[in-house]
Write a protein that holds these residues in place. Structure first.
Motif, short mmCIF file in Angstrom:
data_model
loop_
_atom_site.label_atom_id
_atom_site.label_comp_id
_atom_site.label_asym_id
_atom_site.label_seq_id
_atom_site.Cartn_x
_atom_site.Cartn_y
_atom_site.Cartn_z
N VAL A 4 -17.12 13.07 -6.23
CA VAL A 4 -15.84 13.74 -5.97
C VAL A 4 -16.03 15.25 -6.11
O VAL A 4 -16.98 15.71 -6.73
CB VAL A 4 -14.72 13.25 -6.92
N LYS A 5 -15.12 16.00 -5.54
CA LYS A 5 -15.18 17.46 -5.61
C LYS A 5 -15.11 17.92 -7.06
O LYS A 5 -14.30 17.44 -7.84
CB LYS A 5 -14.01 18.04 -4.82
N CYS A 6 -15.97 18.85 -7.41
CA CYS A 6 -16.01 19.40 -8.76
C CYS A 6 -14.70 20.13 -9.06
O CYS A 6 -14.29 21.01 -8.29
CB CYS A 6 -17.19 20.35 -8.89
N PRO A 7 -14.04 19.83 -10.18
CA PRO A 7 -12.78 20.50 -10.51
C PRO A 7 -12.98 21.94 -10.99
O PRO A 7 -12.07 22.75 -10.91
CB PRO A 7 -12.21 19.64 -11.63
N GLU A 8 -14.17 22.26 -11.44
CA GLU A 8 -14.44 23.61 -11.96
C GLU A 8 -14.61 24.63 -10.84
O GLU A 8 -14.03 25.71 -10.88
CB GLU A 8 -15.70 23.58 -12.84
N CYS A 9 -15.41 24.29 -9.82
CA CYS A 9 -15.67 25.23 -8.72
C CYS A 9 -14.95 24.85 -7.44
O CYS A 9 -15.09 25.51 -6.42
CB CYS A 9 -17.17 25.31 -8.46
N ARG A 10 -14.20 23.76 -7.48
CA ARG A 10 -13.45 23.24 -6.33
C ARG A 10 -14.35 22.95 -5.14
O ARG A 10 -14.02 23.23 -4.00
CB ARG A 10 -12.34 24.21 -5.95
N GLY A 11 -15.54 22.43 -5.44
CA GLY A 11 -16.46 22.00 -4.39
C GLY A 11 -17.34 23.10 -3.80
O GLY A 11 -18.12 22.84 -2.90
N LYS A 12 -17.26 24.31 -4.31
CA LYS A 12 -18.04 25.42 -3.76
C LYS A 12 -19.43 25.53 -4.36
O LYS A 12 -20.32 26.12 -3.77
CB LYS A 12 -17.30 26.74 -3.96
N GLY A 13 -19.64 25.00 -5.56
CA GLY A 13 -20.95 25.06 -6.20
C GLY A 13 -21.20 26.37 -6.94
O GLY A 13 -22.21 26.52 -7.59
N GLU A 14 -20.28 27.32 -6.83
CA GLU A 14 -20.42 28.58 -7.54
C GLU A 14 -19.08 29.04 -8.09
O GLU A 14 -18.03 28.65 -7.58
CB GLU A 14 -21.03 29.70 -6.69
N VAL A 15 -19.16 29.82 -9.14
CA VAL A 15 -17.96 30.32 -9.81
C VAL A 15 -18.09 31.83 -10.04
O VAL A 15 -19.20 32.36 -10.08
CB VAL A 15 -17.73 29.61 -11.17
#
Length: 55
Positions: A4-15
């Motif tokens: 599932v889409k990462c809740p931390e980066c919202r699926g972008k892979g970077e923050v």
């Protein structure tokens, strides 16, 4: 197991820079981003993948 889409980066892979400076722009003395508003780093939660295992 599905992903599932990462809740931390919202699926972008970077923050953006994770350090808190009370809102506003980071100073040039910021040890992580050096004040660059375009700075991005790999998301530690999903290790830059943008997705995590659905538990």
């Amino acid at each position: 197991m599905s992903k599932v889409k990462c809740p931390e980066c919202r699926g972008k892979g970077e923050v953006p820079c994770p350090l808190e400076y009370g809102g506003g722009r980071h100073p040039e003395s910021c040890p992580t981003c050096g004040g660059d508003p375009q700075f991005r780093m790999e998301c530690n939660y999903c290790e830059g993948e943008g997705k995590i295992d659905d538990e």
